[in-house]
Design a protein around this motif. Structure first.
Motif, mmCIF file in Angstrom:
data_model
loop_
_atom_site.group_PDB
_atom_site.id
_atom_site.type_symbol
_atom_site.label_atom_id
_atom_site.label_comp_id
_atom_site.label_asym_id
_atom_site.label_seq_id
_atom_site.Cartn_x
_atom_site.Cartn_y
_atom_site.Cartn_z
ATOM 1 N N GLU A 1 0.856 -1.192 0.038
ATOM 2 C CA GLU A 1 0.084 -0.067 0.080
ATOM 3 C C GLU A 1 0.957 1.491 0.060
ATOM 4 N N GLU A 2 2.174 1.170 0.753
ATOM 5 C CA GLU A 2 2.642 2.470 0.647
ATOM 6 C C GLU A 2 3.365 3.009 -0.680
ATOM 7 N N ILE A 3 3.231 2.195 -1.702
ATOM 8 C CA ILE A 3 3.807 2.724 -2.976
ATOM 9 C C ILE A 3 2.670 2.865 -3.855
ATOM 10 N N PHE A 4 1.228 2.941 -3.441
ATOM 11 C CA PHE A 4 0.320 2.882 -4.262
ATOM 12 C C PHE A 4 0.288 4.444 -4.999
ATOM 13 N N ASP A 5 0.522 5.294 -4.271
ATOM 14 C CA ASP A 5 0.353 6.766 -5.079
ATOM 15 C C ASP A 5 1.193 7.101 -6.400
ATOM 16 N N GLY A 6 2.401 6.809 -6.126
ATOM 17 C CA GLY A 6 3.250 6.796 -7.378
ATOM 18 C C GLY A 6 2.878 5.737 -8.679
ATOM 19 N N VAL A 7 2.484 4.500 -7.867
ATOM 20 C CA VAL A 7 2.322 3.552 -8.872
ATOM 21 C C VAL A 7 0.827 3.703 -9.583
ATOM 22 N N ALA A 8 -0.151 4.326 -8.964
ATOM 23 C CA ALA A 8 -1.357 4.656 -9.408
ATOM 24 C C ALA A 8 -1.257 5.779 -10.601
ATOM 25 N N LEU A 9 -0.346 6.885 -10.220
ATOM 26 C CA LEU A 9 -0.378 7.938 -11.069
ATOM 27 C C LEU A 9 0.427 7.425 -12.397
ATOM 28 N N VAL A 10 1.245 6.591 -12.297
ATOM 29 C CA VAL A 10 1.825 5.719 -13.537
ATOM 30 C C VAL A 10 0.829 4.997 -14.325
ATOM 31 N N VAL A 11 0.048 4.034 -13.634
ATOM 32 C CA VAL A 11 -0.868 3.242 -14.174
ATOM 33 C C VAL A 11 -1.819 4.322 -14.731
#
Length: 166
Positions: A56-66
């Motif tokens: 969960e801690e990496i969600f923000d950056g991953v969600a932006l890229v996705v």
């Protein structure tokens, strides 16, 4: 992870940095309908997957890229459908766009498959433009990205971004 899954993922690995396929600890995919609402669905799918994988801690950056990768696939490669669809001519043989999330022991890879042969290119966006910065964001928030033609098909490509796991 079973042999069938490893064989299915092999075309996605082409072009990735070297990784032992046996180090794959999770792989999921999400079909993208040819509508811009699919971006929201892809983010939700990513959130649920990262929670399941305790990332969960990496969600923000991953969600932006996705979001950027899916938006590009929908904008530039997916055939038109109903209202809200992309304005692209329909190619009856085109593969549907698809988001893949793969977890390896030390990294997460987000890959989006689409039916376009065109290479992704960062555009020069002026200060007032509402679009054109997507690949710059992908480059800034991921630990690397790339693309390659989709193996075994006459058309298509995979655009991927990787993240080192904490």
């Amino acid at each position: 992870m079973g042999t069938k899954v490893l064989t299915m993922l092999q075309p996605l690995w082409q072009g990735f940095p070297p990784v032992d396929p046996l180090a794959v600890s999770g792989s999921v995919s999400y079909s993208l309908a040819p509508r811009y609402e699919s971006v929201r669905g892809a983010r939700q799918f990513t959130r649920e997957t990262l929670c399941r994988w305790e990332l969960e801690e990496i969600f923000d950056g991953v969600a932006l890229v996705v979001s950027e990768l899916v938006t590009n696939a929908l904008r530039h490669a997916v055939p038109a459908g109903d209202s809200g669809a992309c304005e692209r001519p329909h190619d009856g043989g085109a593969l549907p766009a698809r988001l893949h999330l793969m977890r390896w022991s030390s990294r997460l890879v987000c890959a989006v498959r689409d039916s376009s042969d065109a290479s992704p290119e960062a555009e020069e966006a002026d200060g007032s433009a509402e679009s054109g910065r997507g690949l710059y964001l992908v480059d800034s928030f991921s630990d690397g990205w790339g693309w390659h033609p989709l193996a075994g098909t006459p058309h298509g490509k995979i655009v991927w971004a990787q993240f080192r796991l904490p």
